[in-house]
Scaffold this motif. Sequence first.
Motif, PDB file in Angstrom:
ATOM      1  N   ARG A 234     -36.049 -59.541 -23.054  1.00  0.00           N
ATOM      2  CA  ARG A 234     -36.167 -60.517 -24.140  1.00  0.00           C
ATOM      3  C   ARG A 234     -36.680 -61.884 -23.673  1.00  0.00           C
ATOM      4  N   PRO A 235     -36.112 -62.437 -22.588  1.00  0.00           N
ATOM      5  CA  PRO A 235     -36.611 -63.764 -22.172  1.00  0.00           C
ATOM      6  C   PRO A 235     -38.002 -63.718 -21.540  1.00  0.00           C
ATOM      7  N   HIS A 236     -38.568 -62.519 -21.384  1.00  0.00           N
ATOM      8  CA  HIS A 236     -39.843 -62.412 -20.662  1.00  0.00           C
ATOM      9  C   HIS A 236     -40.890 -61.684 -21.493  1.00  0.00           C
ATOM     10  N   GLN A 237     -40.964 -62.018 -22.784  1.00  0.00           N
ATOM     11  CA  GLN A 237     -41.847 -61.288 -23.692  1.00  0.00           C
ATOM     12  C   GLN A 237     -43.230 -61.004 -23.103  1.00  0.00           C
ATOM     13  N   GLY A 238     -43.842 -62.041 -22.558  1.00  0.00           N
ATOM     14  CA  GLY A 238     -45.216 -61.911 -22.090  1.00  0.00           C
ATOM     15  C   GLY A 238     -45.366 -61.037 -20.853  1.00  0.00           C
ATOM     16  N   LEU A 239     -44.268 -60.806 -20.166  1.00  0.00           N
ATOM     17  CA  LEU A 239     -44.366 -60.084 -18.892  1.00  0.00           C
ATOM     18  C   LEU A 239     -44.196 -58.574 -19.042  1.00  0.00           C
ATOM     19  N   THR A 240     -43.604 -58.166 -20.162  1.00  0.00           N
ATOM     20  CA  THR A 240     -43.322 -56.744 -20.345  1.00  0.00           C
ATOM     21  C   THR A 240     -44.583 -55.887 -20.218  1.00  0.00           C
ATOM     22  N   ARG A 241     -45.702 -56.462 -20.687  1.00  0.00           N
ATOM     23  CA  ARG A 241     -46.941 -55.674 -20.629  1.00  0.00           C
ATOM     24  C   ARG A 241     -47.384 -55.429 -19.188  1.00  0.00           C
ATOM     25  N   LYS A 242     -46.811 -56.163 -18.242  1.00  0.00           N
ATOM     26  CA  LYS A 242     -47.163 -55.932 -16.836  1.00  0.00           C
ATOM     27  C   LYS A 242     -46.242 -54.906 -16.161  1.00  0.00           C
ATOM     28  N   LEU A 243     -45.302 -54.367 -16.931  1.00  0.00           N
ATOM     29  CA  LEU A 243     -44.346 -53.396 -16.362  1.00  0.00           C
ATOM     30  C   LEU A 243     -44.643 -51.970 -16.813  1.00  0.00           C
ATOM     31  N   LEU A 244     -44.500 -51.044 -15.896  1.00  0.00           N
ATOM     32  CA  LEU A 244     -44.526 -49.630 -16.232  1.00  0.00           C
ATOM     33  C   LEU A 244     -43.193 -49.037 -15.791  1.00  0.00           C
ATOM     34  N   VAL A 245     -42.778 -47.950 -16.419  1.00  0.00           N
ATOM     35  CA  VAL A 245     -41.596 -47.255 -15.919  1.00  0.00           C
ATOM     36  C   VAL A 245     -41.968 -45.827 -15.553  1.00  0.00           C
ATOM     37  N   GLU A 246     -41.524 -45.431 -14.376  1.00  0.00           N
ATOM     38  CA  GLU A 246     -41.704 -44.045 -13.938  1.00  0.00           C
ATOM     39  C   GLU A 246     -40.409 -43.304 -14.231  1.00  0.00           C
ATOM     40  N   VAL A 247     -40.506 -42.250 -15.018  1.00  0.00           N
ATOM     41  CA  VAL A 247     -39.302 -41.508 -15.380  1.00  0.00           C
ATOM     42  C   VAL A 247     -39.385 -40.076 -14.857  1.00  0.00           C
ATOM     43  N   THR A 248     -38.217 -39.550 -14.547  1.00  0.00           N
ATOM     44  CA  THR A 248     -38.142 -38.147 -14.131  1.00  0.00           C
ATOM     45  C   THR A 248     -37.262 -37.418 -15.130  1.00  0.00           C
ATOM     46  N   GLU A 249     -37.506 -36.145 -15.259  1.00  0.00           N
ATOM     47  CA  GLU A 249     -36.555 -35.347 -16.021  1.00  0.00           C
ATOM     48  C   GLU A 249     -35.738 -34.580 -14.987  1.00  0.00           C
ATOM     49  N   THR A 250     -34.626 -34.027 -15.420  1.00  0.00           N
ATOM     50  CA  THR A 250     -33.864 -33.184 -14.495  1.00  0.00           C
ATOM     51  C   THR A 250     -33.444 -31.936 -15.229  1.00  0.00           C
ATOM     52  N   ALA A 251     -32.903 -31.010 -14.471  1.00  0.00           N
ATOM     53  CA  ALA A 251     -32.466 -29.754 -15.075  1.00  0.00           C
ATOM     54  C   ALA A 251     -31.445 -30.014 -16.179  1.00  0.00           C
ATOM     55  N   THR A 252     -30.680 -31.105 -16.033  1.00  0.00           N
ATOM     56  CA  THR A 252     -29.644 -31.369 -17.034  1.00  0.00           C
ATOM     57  C   THR A 252     -30.218 -32.036 -18.284  1.00  0.00           C
ATOM     58  N   VAL A 253     -31.392 -32.633 -18.131  1.00  0.00           N
ATOM     59  CA  VAL A 253     -32.018 -33.261 -19.296  1.00  0.00           C
ATOM     60  C   VAL A 253     -33.119 -32.329 -19.788  1.00  0.00           C
ATOM     61  N   ASN A 254     -32.743 -31.289 -20.512  1.00  0.00           N
ATOM     62  CA  ASN A 254     -33.788 -30.391 -21.003  1.00  0.00           C
ATOM     63  C   ASN A 254     -33.940 -30.517 -22.513  1.00  0.00           C
ATOM     64  N   ASP A 255     -33.392 -31.613 -23.011  1.00  0.00           N
ATOM     65  CA  ASP A 255     -33.490 -31.897 -24.434  1.00  0.00           C
ATOM     66  C   ASP A 255     -34.711 -32.791 -24.637  1.00  0.00           C
ATOM     67  N   PHE A 256     -35.866 -32.149 -24.822  1.00  0.00           N
ATOM     68  CA  PHE A 256     -37.116 -32.897 -24.905  1.00  0.00           C
ATOM     69  C   PHE A 256     -37.135 -33.857 -26.088  1.00  0.00           C
ATOM     70  N   GLN A 257     -36.538 -33.417 -27.202  1.00  0.00           N
ATOM     71  CA  GLN A 257     -36.517 -34.268 -28.387  1.00  0.00           C
ATOM     72  C   GLN A 257     -35.777 -35.574 -28.099  1.00  0.00           C
ATOM     73  N   GLY A 258     -34.602 -35.414 -27.463  1.00  0.00           N
ATOM     74  CA  GLY A 258     -33.794 -36.581 -27.118  1.00  0.00           C
ATOM     75  C   GLY A 258     -34.534 -37.496 -26.168  1.00  0.00           C
ATOM     76  N   LEU A 259     -35.158 -36.901 -25.161  1.00  0.00           N
ATOM     77  CA  LEU A 259     -35.881 -37.698 -24.169  1.00  0.00           C
ATOM     78  C   LEU A 259     -37.076 -38.404 -24.817  1.00  0.00           C
ATOM     79  N   ASN A 260     -37.778 -37.686 -25.680  1.00  0.00           N
ATOM     80  CA  ASN A 260     -38.908 -38.307 -26.391  1.00  0.00           C
ATOM     81  C   ASN A 260     -38.466 -39.501 -27.230  1.00  0.00           C
ATOM     82  N   ARG A 261     -37.260 -39.395 -27.796  1.00  0.00           N
ATOM     83  CA  ARG A 261     -36.735 -40.501 -28.593  1.00  0.00           C
ATOM     84  C   ARG A 261     -36.533 -41.729 -27.696  1.00  0.00           C
TER      85      ARG A 261
END
Length: 286
Positions: A134-161
């Motif tokens: 929130r305090p860094h509105q302009g900076l968010t566009r410079k951030l990416l997030v790398e995400v992994t899935e795991t065997a326990t997260v096989n709920d694609f719908q939930g993850l997509n949300r």
Amino acid sequence: AAEEPGAFGIADINEAVVDMLHNTVGRVAQVRRILEQRDFHLAFQPIVSLATGKLHHVEALIRVGDCGSPAEFIAFAERIGLICDLDLLVCQAALDVLKQAEDQGRAVPDIAINLSAVSLASPLIIEQLQALLRPHQGLTRKLLVEVTETATVNDFQGLNRVLGHLRKLGLRICLDDVGSGTTSFMSLNELRVDYAKLDGRIVQGALTNGRDLTILRSIVEIARHLGTDLVAEQIETEEQLRYLRKLGVRYGQGYLFGKPSPVLPGFDLAAPSRPSRRTGERVSWE
Ligand code: C2E
Ligand code: MG
Ligand code: MG
Ligand code: MG
């Protein structure tokens, strides 16, 4: 009845269990201390365009003193329920660097941080990220997030949300380690992401092993079909580079281009006072 000499008795088992608990309690305390004192730093590794060699962005990788490999440390933090706090601290640290650079009017590359699948499954993660950003509105566009899935997260719908919420915050999303045991390449089909990273083991195996080559080609095919840009991890040789280029992989990361370093290209204040000063830029603490 008297125990035979050399037999393994209840007392030995008790002692082993107590040792193990002591050890675990000690390690938990160590992780807590690292979190409380922010006793970690970031190493930045370049991700380049394979066509031009130009820097595209960097990945921020956590480095902690004597806690084993980052992968072991992360896995332990996941098991003891502290990974979410850790990932948020890394996000905050990356934002701090971007903020400092902005204040000084310096151009710095975009930064990708890693979010564990365990963090993504935490019900508070979106609110917490929102509060950080929130305090860094302009900076968010410079951030990416790398995400992994795991065997326990096989709920694609939930993850997509969850990924949808991240995107609404203005973050770009990269699916990490595609083709590894943890992120199946079929999930590329199911999850909406901006980039996908080809797992390093597949990249390294493809030139010598038919099975890895088949997996690599399939991922390239699926990604092309979806219009998702690929980043190949762990490129170490010119031969790997040539091959990936020929397949049309757009971006790459690996020792061939640069090791993780406390020095952020274009911005060296993030460097701690430890080894980097002595050994220069291409330092790696692995
Ligand atoms: P990752 O996200 O797949 O990160 C890439 C890993 O590949 C890094 O290992 C990097 O040092 C290594 N690497 C890069 N180029 C090469 C190469 O050419 N050859 C080889 N052999 N390795 C290369 P690192 O830094 O040890 O991190 C391991 C894993 O720990 C990361 O894998 C990521 O899953 C996790 N990790 C690191 N920092 C964080 C963090 O802040 N949060 C979370 N949740 N996970 C993190
Ligand atoms: Mg990563
Ligand atoms: Mg990766
Ligand atoms: Mg990997």
